[in-house]
Enzyme design. Structure first.
Site, PDB file in Angstrom:
ATOM      1  N   GLY A  16       0.788  -1.159   0.113  1.00 39.70           N
ATOM      2  CA  GLY A  16       0.067  -0.030   0.015  1.00 39.70           C
ATOM      3  C   GLY A  16       0.845   1.336   0.094  1.00 39.70           C
ATOM      4  N   PHE A  17       0.192   2.479  -0.459  1.00 38.34           N
ATOM      5  CA  PHE A  17       0.805   3.730  -0.241  1.00 38.34           C
ATOM      6  C   PHE A  17       1.803   3.891   0.944  1.00 38.34           C
ATOM      7  CE2 PHE A  17      -0.248   8.534   0.505  1.00 38.34           C
ATOM      8  CZ  PHE A  17       1.210   8.750  -0.244  1.00 38.34           C
ATOM      9  N   ILE A  18       1.126   3.952   2.230  1.00 39.12           N
ATOM     10  CA  ILE A  18       2.035   4.310   3.403  1.00 39.12           C
ATOM     11  C   ILE A  18       3.105   3.193   3.728  1.00 39.12           C
ATOM     12  CG2 ILE A  18       1.750   4.584   5.744  1.00 39.12           C
ATOM     13  CD1 ILE A  18      -0.905   5.994   5.050  1.00 39.12           C
ATOM     14  N   TYR A 158     -16.588   3.301   7.174  1.00 40.63           N
ATOM     15  CA  TYR A 158     -15.276   2.915   7.054  1.00 40.63           C
ATOM     16  C   TYR A 158     -14.662   3.717   8.357  1.00 40.63           C
ATOM     17  CZ  TYR A 158     -10.492   4.801   6.353  1.00 40.63           C
ATOM     18  OH  TYR A 158      -8.930   5.148   6.720  1.00 40.63           O
ATOM     19  N   LYS A 162     -12.856   1.512  11.535  1.00 40.83           N
ATOM     20  CA  LYS A 162     -11.496   2.059  12.098  1.00 40.83           C
ATOM     21  C   LYS A 162     -11.729   2.405  13.711  1.00 40.83           C
ATOM     22  CE  LYS A 162      -8.451   2.111  10.022  1.00 40.83           C
ATOM     23  NZ  LYS A 162      -7.470   1.075   9.357  1.00 40.83           N
TER      24      LYS A 162
END
Length: 338
Positions: A16-18, A158, A162
């Site tokens: 993923g990006f991070i 979402y 979380k």
């Protein structure tokens, strides 16, 4: 003879990006990294594969492809690897997608996080760090957002999943003594970013001469956080293990568990139209703007209070939005040859 001084990190969402940027940083610092990614098709899988290919150029990195929620997969990997640190970044992301496909959020964010927690319970790391989101603040309008503020009224599914992850991790920290830090990320951007994020979509549209969608008629602000600044915060927090004493009355440290939640943001909200102006400057083009009403589940502003993280880690770098956007545009032009 094995070098016992080499630290080991298990990173979920490594393609993923991070996760990609974090793994790059850890590998550069000499860590051994085991990365897990489900390679879901929520966005272009080729981008994820390219990230993993770059990480695999380091001998310290090993990649596993598999779904987080697959029963026992994470536990087996953690049992074999015995990481010093677990960094759980993998998740089904996106506020808007959660309106249309909520089940994928249950599977990745709730069941997947449960699998990570169970693995940590069986083979405890020295520190477990899990990603949350600024979206958990939801309907809270008191700004800047502090970790001690209530976050009880999530406005998207979402965000609800979380927030549930934060509560699940707290219970495990309390029951099993697992030192745990939750991060609340604030609008992360930068090279190798996600195609579903505003920066990526805006740059793509502007370079193709297409209009961009401006929600809430442009009356929005975001605490844009450059990805390398965010990674710096994560890396510093690895050794800021929650202990028995709070660092101040602003600390979110639990009274009954070695658990805290920490904002990682730039600490300075940027008006959406200023963000667009930075993109226009970096691309050398004027955007055609399509003004639209607010989207369901979205919030008009985010703003991180950085008091706690800076008390734990010292002052963090804060990349200016114009510099960060310019770096993204340079990457985008290079990657897509435009």
């Amino acid at each position: 003879m094995k070098d016992v001084s080499v630290r080991k990190a298990f990173v979920t969402g490594s393609a993923g990006f991070i996760g990609f940027h974090l793994c790059q940083r850890l590998l550069a610092e000499g860590w051994q990294v085991l990365g897990l990614d489900g390679m879901s098709d929520y966005y272009d899988v080729t981008l994820k594969q390219r990230r993993h290919q770059m990480l695999l150029q380091s001998p310290g990195f090993r990649a596993v492809e598999g779904l987080l929620e697959a029963p026992g997969l994470v536990r087996g990997l953690v049992e074999e690897f015995r990481p010093d640190v677990i960094v759980h970044l993998a998740a089904q992301a996106g506020v808007r997608y959660s309106i249309d496909a909520p089940r994928s959020y249950v599977e990745a964010n709730l069941i997947g996080t449960f699998e990570v927690l169970e693995a940590a319970r069986a083979f405890p790391p020295a520190h477990m760090l899990l990603a949350s989101t600024s979206s958990v603040f939801g309907a809270n309008t008191e700004m800047p957002y502090a970790e001690t503020h209530k976050a009880d009224h999530q406005m998207s599914f979402y965000a609800a999943t979380k927030k549930a992850g934060e509560a699940m991790a707290h219970s495990y920290a309390h029951l099993y003594g697992l030192p745990t830090t939750m991060f609340r990320f604030f609008t992360v951007y930068g090279p190798w970013g996600r195609p579903d994020m505003a920066l990526f979509k805006f740059v793509k549209a502007i370079l193709q001469g297409e209009p961009i969608d401006i929600y809430n008629h442009g009356d929005m602000r975001r605490d844009f956080t450059y990805v390398e600044d965010l990674v710096e915060g994560i890396v510093r927090l690895i050794d800021a293990v929650p202990g028995a004493a709070p660092v101040g009355d602003f600390d979110s440290l639990s009274p009954v568990a070695p658990w805290r939640v920490v904002n990682i943001g730039n600490g300075a909200p940027v008006p959406l139209m200023e963000f667009v102006a930075a993109i226009e400057a970096a691309t050398g083009r004027v955007a055609e703007k399509r003004l639209l009403p607010m989207q369901p589940g979205d919030v008009p502003a985010t703003w991180a209070d950085a008091t706690l993280i800076e008390a734990l880690t010292g002052a963090l770098p804060r990349t200016d939005i114009r510099d960060g956007v310019a770096r993204f545009v340079d990457w985008y032009r290079s990657y897509y040859a435009v």
